[in-house]
Enzyme design. Structure first.
Site, short mmCIF file in Angstrom:
data_model
loop_
_atom_site.label_atom_id
_atom_site.label_comp_id
_atom_site.label_asym_id
_atom_site.label_seq_id
_atom_site.Cartn_x
_atom_site.Cartn_y
_atom_site.Cartn_z
N LYS A 1 0.86 -1.18 0.00
CA LYS A 1 0.00 0.00 0.00
C LYS A 1 0.89 1.23 0.00
O LYS A 1 1.96 1.22 0.62
CB LYS A 1 -0.91 0.01 1.24
N GLU B 1 0.56 5.81 -0.13
CA GLU B 1 -0.35 6.94 0.05
C GLU B 1 -0.24 7.92 -1.11
O GLU B 1 0.87 8.18 -1.61
CB GLU B 1 -0.02 7.68 1.35
N GLU C 1 -9.47 7.35 4.07
CA GLU C 1 -9.32 7.65 5.50
C GLU C 1 -9.89 9.01 5.84
O GLU C 1 -9.54 10.02 5.22
CB GLU C 1 -7.83 7.56 5.89
O1 KIV Z 1 -0.91 2.45 8.86
C1 KIV Z 1 -2.10 2.19 9.05
O2 KIV Z 1 -2.52 1.61 10.06
C2 KIV Z 1 -3.05 2.59 8.01
C3 KIV Z 1 -4.51 2.45 8.33
C4 KIV Z 1 -4.92 3.56 9.21
C5 KIV Z 1 -5.33 2.38 7.10
O3 KIV Z 1 -2.66 3.04 6.98
#
Ligand code: KIV
Length: 278
Positions: free
Chosen positions: A127, A129, A196
């Site tokens: 993932k 951002e 988020e």
């Molecule tokens: O790092 C994390 O826990 C996250 C979540 C808040 C989605 O990115």
């Protein structure tokens, strides 16, 4: 007779959750349950309890290391947490955050970081951002065969640009940008998008406008799935209680009481007893 899938366990031959499973869940209207994990023991418990996706979040920087933000955690530290989680899982999809500073430079750097996470930790997906600015990196990583989950709205790695952890995209200009970013991430090939801390109505609109699943945290009930930080929902971190966190247990009290009882037994010479001794 309808062949509509009503539960994830109805998916023929399902042994492990994959990115394709999540897509099928969206199409079938089955909500996706996702939590964070940073270590082997928790991962094993959450996996056995039926969680669909485990996120090795860079929130490990706050939760595990006690930093104020997610910025300090390193790629090596994320790989350490992720490899522990992967060893604890037999069903869930394990997604790992690329930490701050490991992908923002350029697509080549982003790909190198993603490859390390997949190779050294055995992760199933990464993932990262951001929206338009990270699209070239997303494309490069996906071209290499690595599934990518996007993350829009409040993106904690940009906290010093935002200056606050308040709800994002309340203003139309930022909401428009988020709508566009969601479409760009979908077109770039992301298998899903974390939304988020944005208004529920906007999250609903975005969830309906893209074909890939959305995973909400503080983004209302209309996302295709929900994600929370495990330590928050288990009541291990009571200093942090925003309205989007539902507390399913009060493990802070359970642990305090257990440790107080242990200290009392040691002091009072009640532990260990003869059955607990060799
Ligand atoms: O790092 C994390 O826990 C996250 C979540 C808040 C989605 O990115």
């Amino acid at each position: 007779m309808s062949t509509r899938i009503k539960s994830v366990d109805d998916i023929p031959g399902l042994r492990r959750i994959t990115t394709q499973t999540l897509q099928e869940m969206k199409v079938s209207g089955i909500k996706i349950a996702m939590l964070t994990a940073y270590d082997f023991t928790s991962a094993r418990l959450l996996d056995a309890a039926g969680i669909d996706v485990l996120l090795v979040g860079d929130s490990a920087s706050n939760v595990m290391a006690g930093h104020e933000t997610t910025l300090p955690i390193t790629l090596d530290q994320m790989i350490y947490h992720a490899s522990s989680v992967v060893r604890g899982v037999s069903r869930a999809l394990v997604v790992v955050d690329l930490p701050f500073g490991s992908y923002q430079g350029n697509p080549k750097e982003a790909l190198a970081s993603a490859i390390r996470v997949m190779k050294e930790a055995g992760a199933h997906a990464i993932k990262l951002e951001g929206g338009a600015a990270v699209v070239p990196s997303v494309e490069r990583i996906i071209e290499a065969g690595i599934p990518v989950l996007g993350h829009l709205g409040l993106t904690p790695q940009s906290i010093y640009r935002f200056g606050t952890y308040q709800v994002r995209a309340r203003e139309e200009e930022e909401a428009d940008q988020l709508r566009l970013d969601a479409r760009l991430l979908e077109r770039a090939g992301c298998f899903g998008i974390v939304l988020e801390k944005i208004p529920a109505a906007l999250a609903k609109e975005v969830s309906e406008s893209v074909e890939i699943p959305t995973l909400g945290i503080g983004a209302g009930p209309h996302c295709d799935g929900q994600v929370l930080v495990t330590h928050d929902m288990l009541g291990l971190n009571t200093d942090f209680s925003p309205r989007f966190v539902r507390r399913y247990a009060n493990l802070d009290t359970t642990i305090q009481e257990a440790v107080q009882a242990y200290v009392g037994d040691v002091r009072g010479r009640r532990f260990p007893n003869p059955e607990e001794s060799y």
